[in-house]
Design a protein around this motif. Structure first.
Motif, PDB file in Angstrom:
ATOM      1  N   LYS A   1     -10.555   0.374  -0.987  1.00  0.00           N
ATOM      2  CA  LYS A   1     -10.735   0.032  -2.399  1.00  0.00           C
ATOM      3  C   LYS A   1     -10.614  -1.478  -2.605  1.00  0.00           C
ATOM      4  CE  LYS A   1      -9.022   1.132  -7.028  1.00  0.00           C
ATOM      5  NZ  LYS A   1      -7.975   1.834  -7.815  1.00  0.00           N
ATOM      6  N   ASP A   2      -9.635  -2.102  -1.917  1.00  0.00           N
ATOM      7  CA  ASP A   2      -9.482  -3.561  -1.996  1.00  0.00           C
ATOM      8  C   ASP A   2     -10.735  -4.272  -1.503  1.00  0.00           C
ATOM      9  OD1 ASP A   2      -6.990  -3.476  -3.093  1.00  0.00           O
ATOM     10  OD2 ASP A   2      -5.897  -4.083  -1.287  1.00  0.00           O
TER      11      ASP A   2
ATOM     12  N   TYR B   1       0.839  -1.194   0.000  1.00  0.00           N
ATOM     13  CA  TYR B   1       0.000   0.000   0.000  1.00  0.00           C
ATOM     14  C   TYR B   1       0.882   1.254   0.000  1.00  0.00           C
ATOM     15  CZ  TYR B   1      -3.941  -3.021   1.269  1.00  0.00           C
ATOM     16  OH  TYR B   1      -4.919  -3.990   1.287  1.00  0.00           O
TER      17      TYR B   1
ATOM     18  N   GLU C   1     -13.787  -3.128  -1.547  1.00  0.00           N
ATOM     19  CA  GLU C   1     -14.828  -2.946  -2.570  1.00  0.00           C
ATOM     20  C   GLU C   1     -14.654  -3.928  -3.720  1.00  0.00           C
ATOM     21  OE1 GLU C   1     -14.885   1.042  -3.977  1.00  0.00           O
ATOM     22  OE2 GLU C   1     -15.478   1.906  -2.044  1.00  0.00           O
ATOM     23  N   GLU C   2     -13.403  -4.215  -4.048  1.00  0.00           N
ATOM     24  CA  GLU C   2     -13.108  -5.085  -5.191  1.00  0.00           C
ATOM     25  C   GLU C   2     -12.959  -6.546  -4.773  1.00  0.00           C
ATOM     26  OE1 GLU C   2      -9.649  -3.348  -6.939  1.00  0.00           O
ATOM     27  OE2 GLU C   2     -10.720  -1.549  -7.630  1.00  0.00           O
TER      28      GLU C   2
ATOM     29  N   GLN D   1      -7.169   4.241   2.529  1.00  0.00           N
ATOM     30  CA  GLN D   1      -7.918   4.482   1.292  1.00  0.00           C
ATOM     31  C   GLN D   1      -7.765   3.299   0.340  1.00  0.00           C
ATOM     32  OE1 GLN D   1      -6.116   8.243   0.174  1.00  0.00           O
ATOM     33  NE2 GLN D   1      -8.001   9.382   0.650  1.00  0.00           N
ATOM     34  N   SER D   2      -6.535   2.800   0.201  1.00  0.00           N
ATOM     35  CA  SER D   2      -6.285   1.662  -0.692  1.00  0.00           C
ATOM     36  C   SER D   2      -6.930   0.390  -0.157  1.00  0.00           C
ATOM     37  CB  SER D   2      -4.780   1.458  -0.865  1.00  0.00           C
ATOM     38  OG  SER D   2      -4.181   2.593  -1.421  1.00  0.00           O
TER      39      SER D   2
END
Length: 759
Positions: free
Chosen positions: A663-664, A643, A666-667, A659-660
């Motif tokens: 996102k992970d 990260y 979410e994906e 933040q990253s």
């Protein structure tokens, strides 16, 4: 020419005097050797050629468990003493100096063979010699003689007495010497309260119960163990209920390294430590196995490592001759994190109604000692818990540390005291918030002061005023009018590592742990220092975030996830809110907004907690650092991604990391990948920050310490990153990186400050 040779180090209770006698006899030297309270004293008539050879052979050929710290050689006038041969003379004491006390030593191969061949020791379970057997656990006073140990109540039989007095016998002056005729015995009480002590029947009973999936309690070297078949799921679950332990892994004992190898990966360094006379528990990577003897999942839930050890008492070897399982759970005989049980009365009271057998022996334990724990990082064996087999072996300072008593930290406590340049660290004590453990702490401190003839001149404790160790130090200082120095927690961590590696010059220090009180009143725990042994400058640290609920956040990692997301004003994932509950999250946010019971922290330990919860690995913990351990355990070993991190200036921000991570999530990135990226990012952070600070300061040595570096993955990653660097990396190895090493650091800081005041 007549010489007086004083040998200091681990030279009593390890066969050193008979070694000197036999060496002198081979070389045709006249004189004498004796134990003295400060070491071994040798008088020897030596030619110039003999002197050089005698000293060289003492250093190179001494018994394997002995160690020499210092030899002082003084020429005497010929008329002072006259010798006609070489002899071993009686021990004596002439000062307040002390020698080293040997740790407890695993039974040796020669003694195991004697159990098969010596008529008076056939199957004898307490066999020992000058090279093995109990030492620290039985000693009450110095010099190390039988009358000063808990063996004083056992009168030697004529055969043992003849061995004890025969300088050519391996048991010459082996203080715990014993046999079937005169030594300690195992015993238990049957359903009618009748005492049974036939050893063959006892081993048969133990084997039958273990094979049937029962749990037994057995008195060992430094306390009782709870034992069951490690492949029996129901037995392991029963043991968990007895111990009142939810998920903390159990240690296993295997017959030998060969029987261990189908279950764990073992490298050369790990095998050497497993087989050493110290016999620690070694943390090993578990192999995936599927057979009828698979290790029960309840042994180490959620883990990919096993704590493994080899037999170190004769009874352990006897069990493996009769049980079906390749491994036994061997966990400390205690409840609710109390100290390990040492007396039959305690064992019957606390365990008698829960286990299927309580097996005692009648050799009293004077000093309780848990099993030691280590792991190998790279090729460095790093102690996590320093106790049986290591304590009270000392460390040596390069300045005078005379008369300093250091009280240690609150958790995983040890204390330390010093005589001259010799620093003696206690065995592992535990968490002082437990009443019984605090009593063990004060009892052990008093015993160390008596054993090592210690009178404190200066005290050292943690900066935190509410630690029980600090309160005890305050009381001791006030009642005895002794000066007290308070040492910042993370400075103590760094200096302990500096002492171990003999670093006197300023170093960069990376100290990451759960929390320690900082100079500004915040809970530090992610520090980059420039420090020497007296002072430190805080060069960089993570920006503060609230720790909602204070210490409660360590057992409820979800609180730290809320704290980080709220601090960085990032959205809460729907899955997280559903798991934790929106109302609970809102109440914690309100707590932080009102600044109620939400101290600020820079702790990397709490960062581990927050990330572990956010990624779904651990929302609530049943033990200290559970979330961080599970995060490490689940990390994908092949992932090299990381990260992003904001590291400019002295403040470190984790905004981009979270933040990253969001996102992970979410994906639907696998948790194992997220855990790996987290570790990779922290290792890279250390390397980049240290390199930048090294350029700014010109310092090329970096020490790392603190509980976060029990994380094998993180530690091995930074080892690799610094391997090709011009910056030298130093890890704590013999002194634990966790709070078990803080007392040694406190003591050395106090010594350095005292020396600077004197100058």
């Amino acid at each position: 020419m007549l010489f007086e040779i004083t040998v200091q180090g681990l030279v009593q209770g390890v066969g050193f005097r008979p070694f000197i006698y036999l060496l002198a006899e081979k070389m045709g030297i006249k004189g004498s050797v004796a134990n003295r309270n400060n070491g071994v004293i040798i008088f020897a008539e030596l030619s110039e050629e003999q002197r050089e050879q005698f000293i060289r052979r003492i250093r190179s050929e001494h018994p394997p468990t002995a160690s020499i710290h210092r030899m002082e050689i003084r020429e005497l006038r010929e008329s002072e003493k006259v010798f006609t041969d070489f002899s071993i003379v009686s021990s004596y004491s002439e000062s307040e100096e002390v020698t080293q006390v040997a740790p407890d030593i695993a039974v040796c191969e020669d003694c195991l063979n004697d159990r098969k061949n010596q008529a008076h020791r056939i199957q004898y379970p307490f066999i020992n010699c000058t090279h093995c057997g109990p030492r620290f656990s039985i000693i009450r006073d110095l010099p190390y003689d039988r009358k000063q140990t808990t063996m004083s109540g056992f009168e030697m039989c004529p055969v043992c007495r003849s061995e004890y007095t025969d300088v050519r016998d391996r048991r010459f002056h082996a203080q715990p010497i014993a046999c079937n005729c005169c030594g300690p015995k195992y015993y238990y009480r049957d359903a009618n309260g009748e005492e049974k002590s036939d050893y063959r029947q006892i081993t048969d009973l133990c084997a039958r119960l273990l094979n049937e999936g029962k749990v037994i309690a057995v008195k060992g070297v430094g306390g009782y163990h709870l034992v069951c078949d490690a492949t029996d799921e129901s037995a392991v679950n029963k043991l968990r209920k007895i111990k009142i332990r939810d998920t903390k892994p159990f240690a296993l004992m295997f017959k030998d390294a060969e029987s261990m190898s189908p279950y764990v990966f073992i490298n050369r360094e790990e095998e050497e430590n497993l087989k050493s006379w110290r016999r620690p528990i070694v943390l090993l990577k578990q192999r995936p196995t599927e057979n009828r003897f698979s290790i029960a999942s309840g042994v180490n839930p959620g883990m990919r490592t096993l704590g493994c050890m080899l037999p170190y008492m004769p009874i352990h070897y006897d069990w493996f001759q009769h049980i079906h399982s390749p491994a036994l759970v061997m966990t400390s005989g205690n409840l609710n994190d109390r100290p390990i049980i040492v007396t039959p009365e305690e064992a019957e009271q606390q365990l008698g109604n829960s286990v299927d057998l309580v097996l005692h022996h009648n050799r009293p334990i004077h000093n309780r000692v848990d099993d030691s724990v280590l792991q190998v990082c790279g090729n460095v064996p790093c102690l996590i818990r320093r106790s049986r087999g290591y304590a009270p072996e000392p460390f040596f300072a390069d300045i005078s540390t005379e008369g300093i008593l250091a009280f240690g930290a609150e958790k995983t406590n040890t204390f330390a005291l010093s005589k001259g340049d010799t620093i003696i660290q206690s065995q592992y004590i535990g968490d002082l918030k437990n009443e019984e453990t605090f009593s063990f702490y004060t009892e052990s401190m008093n015993r160390f002061r008596h054993l090592f003839r210690f009178t404190p001149q200066l005290l050292a404790c943690d900066l935190h005023p509410d630690y029980l160790s600090s309160i005890h130090a305050e009381t001791t200082a006030s009642e005895n009018r002794i000066p007290l120095i308070r040492v910042q927690h993370h400075h103590a961590h760094a200096v302990a590592c500096m002492l171990e590696h003999h670093l006197n010059q300023p170093v960069l220090a990376v100290v990451w742990d759960g929390t320690g009180l900082g100079d500004d009143g915040a809970a530090w725990g992610g520090e980059f220092f420039l420090c020497d042994r007296k002072h430190y400058t805080r060069l960089a640290y993570p920006e503060y975030v609230p720790m909602p609920g204070g210490d409660k956040a360590a057992l409820e990692p979800w609180r730290m996830a809320v704290a980080y997301l709220h601090h960085y004003q990032l959205p809460f994932p729907e899955d997280f809110l559903n798991r934790i509950g929106k109302k609970k999250v809102e109440s914690v946010i309100a707590l932080m907004n009102k600044k109620i019971h939400s101290p600020y922290t820079s702790s990397i330990g709490r960062l581990f907690d927050g990330f572990a919860s956010l990624s779904g690995i651990c929302d609530t913990a049943s033990r200290q650092a559970e979330a961080a351990v599970l995060l490490e355990q689940c990390a994908d070993e092949s992932c090299t991604l990381g990260y992003p991190m904001e590291t400019s200036g002295h403040l470190i921000s984790f905004r981009s990391l979270f933040q990253s991570a969001l996102k992970d999530l979410e994906e639907n990135v696998p948790t194992a990948i997220m855990a790996a990226e987290f570790h990779n990012s922290l290792a890279k952070l250390i390397a980049e920050k240290v390199n930048r600070l090294s350029e700014e300061t010109g310092v090329k040595q970096v020490v790392v310490s603190g509980g976060c570096f029990q994380n094998k993955r993180l530690t091995e990653q930074i080892q690799q990153l610094f391997a090709c660097s011009d910056i030298s990396l130093y890890l704590p190895a013999q002194i634990p990186c966790n709070d078990g090493g803080v007392a040694v650091g406190q003591l050395v800081v106090a010594a350095a400050r005292r020396l600077s005041e004197i100058k």
